[in-house]
Scaffold this motif. Structure first.
Motif, short mmCIF file in Angstrom:
data_model
loop_
_atom_site.label_atom_id
_atom_site.label_comp_id
_atom_site.label_asym_id
_atom_site.label_seq_id
_atom_site.Cartn_x
_atom_site.Cartn_y
_atom_site.Cartn_z
N GLU A 22 0.82 -1.22 0.00
CA GLU A 22 0.00 0.00 0.00
C GLU A 22 0.85 1.27 0.00
OE1 GLU A 22 -2.60 0.28 3.36
OE2 GLU A 22 -3.61 2.08 2.61
N ALA A 23 1.95 1.25 0.78
CA ALA A 23 2.81 2.45 0.89
C ALA A 23 3.33 2.88 -0.49
CB ALA A 23 3.97 2.18 1.84
N PHE A 24 3.72 1.91 -1.31
CA PHE A 24 4.22 2.22 -2.65
C PHE A 24 3.06 2.61 -3.58
CE2 PHE A 24 7.76 0.03 -0.86
CZ PHE A 24 8.86 0.63 -1.44
N GLY A 25 1.91 1.97 -3.35
CA GLY A 25 0.74 2.27 -4.17
C GLY A 25 0.34 3.74 -4.08
N VAL A 26 0.46 4.33 -2.90
CA VAL A 26 0.10 5.75 -2.73
C VAL A 26 1.01 6.62 -3.60
CG1 VAL A 26 -0.21 7.64 -1.10
CG2 VAL A 26 -0.49 5.31 -0.33
N VAL A 27 2.31 6.29 -3.61
CA VAL A 27 3.27 7.09 -4.38
C VAL A 27 2.97 6.95 -5.87
CG1 VAL A 27 5.71 7.52 -4.86
CG2 VAL A 27 5.01 6.71 -2.59
N VAL A 28 2.73 5.70 -6.32
CA VAL A 28 2.46 5.45 -7.73
C VAL A 28 1.16 6.16 -8.15
CG1 VAL A 28 1.89 3.66 -9.43
CG2 VAL A 28 3.73 3.27 -7.78
N ALA A 29 0.11 5.98 -7.37
CA ALA A 29 -1.19 6.58 -7.71
C ALA A 29 -1.07 8.11 -7.76
CB ALA A 29 -2.25 6.16 -6.70
N SER A 30 -0.30 8.67 -6.85
CA SER A 30 -0.14 10.13 -6.81
C SER A 30 0.58 10.63 -8.06
CB SER A 30 0.63 10.55 -5.55
OG SER A 30 -0.10 10.24 -4.40
N HIS A 31 1.64 9.93 -8.48
CA HIS A 31 2.35 10.33 -9.71
C HIS A 31 1.44 10.19 -10.92
CE1 HIS A 31 5.60 10.92 -12.61
NE2 HIS A 31 5.10 9.89 -13.26
N ILE A 32 0.74 9.06 -11.00
CA ILE A 32 -0.15 8.81 -12.15
C ILE A 32 -1.20 9.92 -12.27
CG2 ILE A 32 -2.00 7.29 -12.97
CD1 ILE A 32 -0.33 4.94 -12.00
N SER A 33 -1.66 10.42 -11.14
CA SER A 33 -2.69 11.46 -11.18
C SER A 33 -2.15 12.76 -11.79
CB SER A 33 -3.26 11.71 -9.78
OG SER A 33 -2.37 12.48 -9.00
N LEU A 34 -0.82 12.88 -11.86
CA LEU A 34 -0.20 14.10 -12.38
C LEU A 34 0.41 13.91 -13.76
CD1 LEU A 34 1.80 14.98 -9.14
CD2 LEU A 34 -0.28 16.12 -9.91
N CYS A 35 0.52 12.65 -14.21
CA CYS A 35 1.36 12.35 -15.37
C CYS A 35 0.58 11.63 -16.47
CB CYS A 35 2.55 11.50 -14.91
SG CYS A 35 3.63 11.03 -16.26
N ASP A 36 0.37 12.31 -17.59
CA ASP A 36 -0.36 11.71 -18.72
C ASP A 36 0.37 10.48 -19.25
OD1 ASP A 36 -2.30 13.63 -18.57
OD2 ASP A 36 -1.33 14.96 -20.03
N ASP A 37 1.70 10.57 -19.31
CA ASP A 37 2.50 9.50 -19.88
C ASP A 37 2.33 8.20 -19.08
OD1 ASP A 37 4.87 8.47 -21.54
OD2 ASP A 37 5.61 8.23 -19.49
N CYS A 38 2.51 8.28 -17.77
CA CYS A 38 2.40 7.07 -16.94
C CYS A 38 0.96 6.59 -16.87
CB CYS A 38 2.96 7.32 -15.55
SG CYS A 38 4.76 7.44 -15.52
N ARG A 39 0.00 7.52 -16.93
CA ARG A 39 -1.41 7.10 -16.89
C ARG A 39 -1.77 6.30 -18.13
NH1 ARG A 39 -3.19 11.39 -15.25
NH2 ARG A 39 -3.82 12.35 -17.20
N ALA A 40 -1.24 6.72 -19.28
CA ALA A 40 -1.51 5.99 -20.52
C ALA A 40 -0.89 4.59 -20.47
CB ALA A 40 -0.97 6.77 -21.71
N ARG A 41 0.36 4.52 -19.97
CA ARG A 41 1.00 3.20 -19.86
C ARG A 41 0.25 2.33 -18.86
NH1 ARG A 41 5.90 5.13 -17.58
NH2 ARG A 41 6.71 3.03 -17.44
#
Ligand SMILES: [Zn+2]
Length: 223
Positions: A22-41
């Protein structure tokens, strides 16, 4: 905001498969919410991860399977990878002063200035997020120009810059950027001189701070 440092395929895939703590999931989800590139991948991984999970329920993905999936993903048409709207894109793409990504707000509220920070020495402050499991996610406040004690990593460390910036030996990280440090990484991030740096980090094993004073810091940090 120009993002230059992104989440690796391996980490995104683990997240899509629900295999990240979960701790890593928060970091990943937070970045994805800001990043079109990672969200598409991520959208591509979501679809493939679901298919793999159905076939391999409960089994870790092997290196061979991972390689096959990454090859498949690399050959996905760009449009199909981005076609499915993400449910994790509620945050505006740019963080204004003191604003936090939506997935992080679920843990710490809306505003940085209302966070119950705890001083850990040298002007550094932290707030540990209430996540399940042994991996820890924490917000760190690092005063301008301050060096974070030199340390190695017992496991992976994932950092998302929320405000300000820091630089490492040969790279710099600004708001929205992801910094991935492995078990063999020795790095000494220093916050930029112009403003404090606030970041969100997840670690999956105790950091090995070197030297007596850093060890005191370590006991304060409870890591
Ligand atoms: Zn990204």
């Amino acid at each position: 905001m120009t993002l230059t440092h992104h989440i690796s395929d391996e980490i995104l895939l683990s997240y899509a498969a629900g295999a990240l703590p979960e701790a890593f999931g928060v970091v990943v989800a937070s970045h994805i919410s800001l990043c079109d590139d990672c969200r598409a991948r991520m959208t591509g991984f979501d679809a493939l991860g679901g298919a793999i999970l159905e076939r391999e329920t409960g089994q870790p993905v092997t290196d061979t399977q991972l390689g096959e999936m990454l090859t498949l993903i690399a050959h996905l048409p760009q449009d199909s990878a981005a076609a499915r709207p993400s449910t994790r894109s509620a945050t505006p793409k740019k963080l204004s002063q003191g604003q936090l990504p939506a997935p992080l707000c679920d843990y710490v509220g809306e505003r940085l200035d209302s966070l119950p920070w705890r001083a850990v020495g040298g002007g550094v402050r932290q707030y540990v997020l209430p996540t399940k499991g042994t991996a820890r996610a924490r917000m760190l406040y690092i005063p301008a120009g301050t060096k974070i004690p030199d340390h190695g990593h017992g496991g992976m460390e994932l950092t998302l810059v929320l405000q300000g910036s820091y630089h490492d030996a040969d790279d710099s990280f600004g708001p929205g950027d992801i910094d991935i440090a492995g078990a063999d990484t020795q790095h000494t991030p220093v916050a930029a001189e112009n403003m404090p740096c606030i970041c969100l980090t997840a670690t999956d094993a105790p950091l090995r701070f070197r030297g007596l004073l850093p060890r005191v810091v370590q006991s304060f940090l409870r890591i």
